[in-house]
Scaffold this motif. Structure first.
Motif, PDB file in Angstrom:
ATOM      1  N   UNK A  93       0.823  -1.213   0.000  1.00 49.98           N
ATOM      2  CA  UNK A  93       0.000   0.000   0.000  1.00 49.98           C
ATOM      3  C   UNK A  93       0.858   1.264   0.000  1.00 49.98           C
ATOM      4  N   UNK A  94       1.904   1.286   0.819  1.00 50.18           N
ATOM      5  CA  UNK A  94       2.742   2.479   0.905  1.00 50.18           C
ATOM      6  C   UNK A  94       3.525   2.716  -0.383  1.00 50.18           C
ATOM      7  N   UNK A  95       4.038   1.638  -0.982  1.00 53.83           N
ATOM      8  CA  UNK A  95       4.828   1.776  -2.206  1.00 53.83           C
ATOM      9  C   UNK A  95       3.943   1.890  -3.445  1.00 53.83           C
ATOM     10  N   UNK A  96       2.650   1.632  -3.287  1.00 56.45           N
ATOM     11  CA  UNK A  96       1.683   1.679  -4.383  1.00 56.45           C
ATOM     12  C   UNK A  96       2.070   0.696  -5.494  1.00 56.45           C
ATOM     13  N   UNK A  97       2.335  -0.542  -5.072  1.00 56.29           N
ATOM     14  CA  UNK A  97       2.649  -1.630  -5.997  1.00 56.29           C
ATOM     15  C   UNK A  97       1.753  -2.814  -5.664  1.00 56.29           C
ATOM     16  N   UNK A  98       1.661  -3.749  -6.600  1.00 50.81           N
ATOM     17  CA  UNK A  98       0.890  -4.965  -6.360  1.00 50.81           C
ATOM     18  C   UNK A  98       1.732  -5.973  -5.588  1.00 50.81           C
ATOM     19  N   UNK A  99       1.180  -6.634  -4.581  1.00 56.46           N
ATOM     20  CA  UNK A  99       1.921  -7.680  -3.867  1.00 56.46           C
ATOM     21  C   UNK A  99       1.803  -9.019  -4.579  1.00 56.46           C
ATOM     22  N   UNK A 100       2.909  -9.755  -4.617  1.00 55.03           N
ATOM     23  CA  UNK A 100       2.921 -11.116  -5.151  1.00 55.03           C
ATOM     24  C   UNK A 100       3.273 -12.005  -3.970  1.00 55.03           C
ATOM     25  N   UNK A 101       2.261 -12.686  -3.433  1.00 56.90           N
ATOM     26  CA  UNK A 101       2.455 -13.530  -2.252  1.00 56.90           C
ATOM     27  C   UNK A 101       2.904 -14.931  -2.670  1.00 56.90           C
ATOM     28  N   UNK A 102       3.834 -15.502  -1.908  1.00 55.24           N
ATOM     29  CA  UNK A 102       4.269 -16.885  -2.112  1.00 55.24           C
ATOM     30  C   UNK A 102       3.953 -17.631  -0.822  1.00 55.24           C
ATOM     31  N   UNK A 103       2.799 -18.279  -0.801  1.00 56.16           N
ATOM     32  CA  UNK A 103       2.331 -18.936   0.409  1.00 56.16           C
ATOM     33  C   UNK A 103       3.124 -20.220   0.648  1.00 56.16           C
ATOM     34  N   UNK A 104       3.770 -20.365   1.812  1.00 57.04           N
ATOM     35  CA  UNK A 104       4.516 -21.593   2.094  1.00 57.04           C
ATOM     36  C   UNK A 104       3.632 -22.828   1.948  1.00 57.04           C
ATOM     37  N   UNK A 105       4.222 -23.896   1.447  1.00 55.35           N
ATOM     38  CA  UNK A 105       3.488 -25.130   1.167  1.00 55.35           C
ATOM     39  C   UNK A 105       2.706 -25.613   2.379  1.00 55.35           C
ATOM     40  N   UNK A 106       3.267 -25.487   3.553  1.00 55.06           N
ATOM     41  CA  UNK A 106       2.628 -26.035   4.752  1.00 55.06           C
ATOM     42  C   UNK A 106       1.610 -25.093   5.392  1.00 55.06           C
ATOM     43  N   UNK A 107       1.295 -23.998   4.754  1.00 54.63           N
ATOM     44  CA  UNK A 107       0.237 -23.137   5.271  1.00 54.63           C
ATOM     45  C   UNK A 107      -1.070 -23.929   5.314  1.00 54.63           C
ATOM     46  N   UNK A 108      -1.665 -24.050   6.492  1.00 53.25           N
ATOM     47  CA  UNK A 108      -2.895 -24.844   6.566  1.00 53.25           C
ATOM     48  C   UNK A 108      -4.091 -24.022   6.086  1.00 53.25           C
ATOM     49  N   UNK A 109      -5.230 -24.697   5.911  1.00 56.97           N
ATOM     50  CA  UNK A 109      -6.392 -24.044   5.313  1.00 56.97           C
ATOM     51  C   UNK A 109      -6.895 -22.873   6.148  1.00 56.97           C
TER      52      UNK A 109
END
Length: 517
Positions: free
Chosen positions: A246-262
């Motif tokens: 939000x501060x940099x006014x750019x789009x975030x590209x998230x890389x969710x770790x494989x073990x992130x549970x539901x």
């Protein structure tokens, strides 16, 4: 102090592992898999999208030489000087990076991220904290401790640590915040860092989410925004990921770790939905480089796929398990963003040198219907120094060879784009740029190549070729990093480095300016 060496070598090795090409990921001997070039049912190719360039962020740690947070302790890690400078026992550190107690005579130390001004001169620093105890310093000048405060001078050009000398177990030292004396205490991010991100379209959080370590899993494990350390094994606090975009006014590209549970996946997606600024798009990947068996997540996906008997060979088992996990995760994002789907881009990522591997995942059950994009990492120059010249003093022949490698890397990428077009998906580059590695005797060769003004010309050819042949977004690696003897992936080598000394960054910023059409 071997830990200093480890802290430098380990991140470089991690980056190099992240970008390994087909060498270790070719079809395994005995596998009968032969991927079809196109999907069984043709989809309308997505309309051409204007070219844009994004940036993979480097680790927000003291050894990255990049200052992202105003709090210089945000990139630190607690170490035990009396135990060979090993990492302090994590069982004695709480979720907010607080050491709950010290044994008699025991101390702890934490390296700080060097502020840009400290590369040129001495800098006055003030550390504030809650709780009862005493802070000191290592490699400092003029240290002065007082309740809840430690003031010192950071000597120009040095590494500096704070030292926890005593702490009250009933009211331990916590929420340590070190920044320049008189600096804004409310600012989360360094203003120069934020401003440096503004020209880009997006920023990718591979390292900020510690996706390669794959430690994260449950919501209870997450890093809190109140935690002193933001570059630990659990990655940066989710709130700070959204705040920076939000501060940099750019789009975030998230890389969710494989073990992130539901449950954690849903709460993460919900926070993004509710707090990402209007007009911003969230790009989402599940795991990083599941094609790359160098990483724990890829090996885990293979083991899970084989246990579930998802294929007749290892490639099928792994890629079908990847497809399952991606589909399961993106169904959660789809539920959270119901009625707002244009705000997210669901991504499947593969290996540029062997794009056909990804048809196993793309065509498994209904995976493609839960995707918006296929992404690859079209690096160039991987083979430049596999057989280095005997005389490394003249870089001219090497740059001529490097420029010729630009189109070579786009040959398989064009096949991947055809695969994406056939399924109505966008084609993106999740990582890219030069990928020169070297193991010879000339320790100056890689730094000289990356610092040479001719590297800017090579980048211009590379970025122009992407623009002509692909369009859409290419995420470059990486925001900052030392120019080592084996590799140099940073756009800059340290915070505040003059643009004239950063040919790669200069070429990228010029390309971004040209593409404002």
């Amino acid at each position: 102090m071997k830990q200093w060496i480890v802290r430098i070598v380990v991140p470089v090795a991690a980056i190099m592992l992240c970008v390994l090409i087909a060498k270790v990921n070719r079809p395994e001997e005995g596998n009968s898999f032969s991927a079809p070039a196109r999907a069984a049912t043709q989809a309308a190719p997505v309309p051409h999208r204007p070219t844009a360039f994004g940036l993979n962020l480097s680790y927000p740690a003291y050894w990255s030489n990049e200052r992202a947070f105003m709090n210089l302790a945000a990139g630190g890690i607690w170490q035990a000087p009396h135990n060979g400078w090993k990492d302090f026992d994590p069982a004695r550190i709480d979720q907010e990076s607080t050491i709950r107690s010290l044994a008699p005579g025991e101390i702890a130390a934490m390296a700080l991220v060097r502020p840009a001004a400290a590369y040129r001169g001495d800098v006055a620093i003030t550390c504030l904290y809650d709780g009862k105890g005493v802070l000191g310093g290592i490699g400092i000048k003029d240290g002065k401790a007082s309740p809840g405060r430690f003031d010192f001078t950071w000597p120009a050009g040095t590494k500096t640590l704070i030292r926890l000398d005593t702490t009250d177990p009933a009211d331990p030292v916590r929420h340590i915040d070190c920044r320049e004396a008189g600096a804004d205490r409310k600012a989360v991010f360094d203003r120069a860092f934020v401003d440096g991100l503004r020209p880009y379209k997006a920023i990718r959080y591979l390292d900020w989410q510690a996706a390669n370590g794959n430690v994260a899993g449950s919501w209870a494990q997450r890093t809190l925004p109140s935690s002193t350390i933001q570059g630990g094994a659990q990655g940066v606090a989710m709130e700070n990921l959204v705040l920076l975009a939000n501060e940099a006014q750019v789009d975030p590209w998230f890389v969710m770790p494989w073990n992130t549970d539901d449950a954690a996946m849903e709460r993460f997606a919900t926070y993004v939905r509710d707090h990402l600024a209007p007009g911003r798009t969230a790009y989402v990947e599940i795991g990083n480089e599941i094609w790359n068996m160098s990483f724990p997540a890829a090996r885990q996906a293979l083991a899970e796929g084989e246990r579930a008997k998802l294929g007749s060979n290892r490639d099928e088992a792994r890629m079908r398990r990847y497809a399952q996990k991606v589909t399961q995760s993106f169904k959660i994002w789809e539920k959270v963003f119901a009625g707002q789907m244009p705000r997210i881009v669901r991504i499947l990522s593969g290996q540029n040198a062997w794009p056909e591997l990804m048809t196993i995942a793309l065509d498994y059950q209904d995976t493609a219907s839960h995707l918006d994009a296929l992404a690859m990492a079209p690096y160039f120059g991987q083979a430049l120094l596999l057989e280095p010249p005997a005389d490394t003093s003249d870089l001219g022949p090497l740059f001529a060879k490097l420029d010729g490698m630009v189109q070579e890397t786009f040959v398989p990428a064009l096949r991947a784009k055809q695969m994406a077009d056939a399924r109505g998906l966008r084609f993106l580059g999740y990582e890219g740029g030069q990928h020169i590695t070297y193991s010879g005797k000339d320790a100056t060769l890689v730094p000289r190549l990356n610092r040479d003004p001719r590297m800017a010309d090579s980048y211009r050819k590379y970025l122009d070729a992407w623009d002509r042949q692909f369009g859409d977004m290419l995420m470059l690696l990486a925001s900052s990093g030392s120019a080592g003897s084996n590799a140099a992936f940073g756009m800059t080598e340290y915070s505040g480095q003059p643009l004239s000394e950063t040919p790669k960054r200069r070429a990228v910023l010029e390309a971004i300016e040209r593409l404002k059409r």
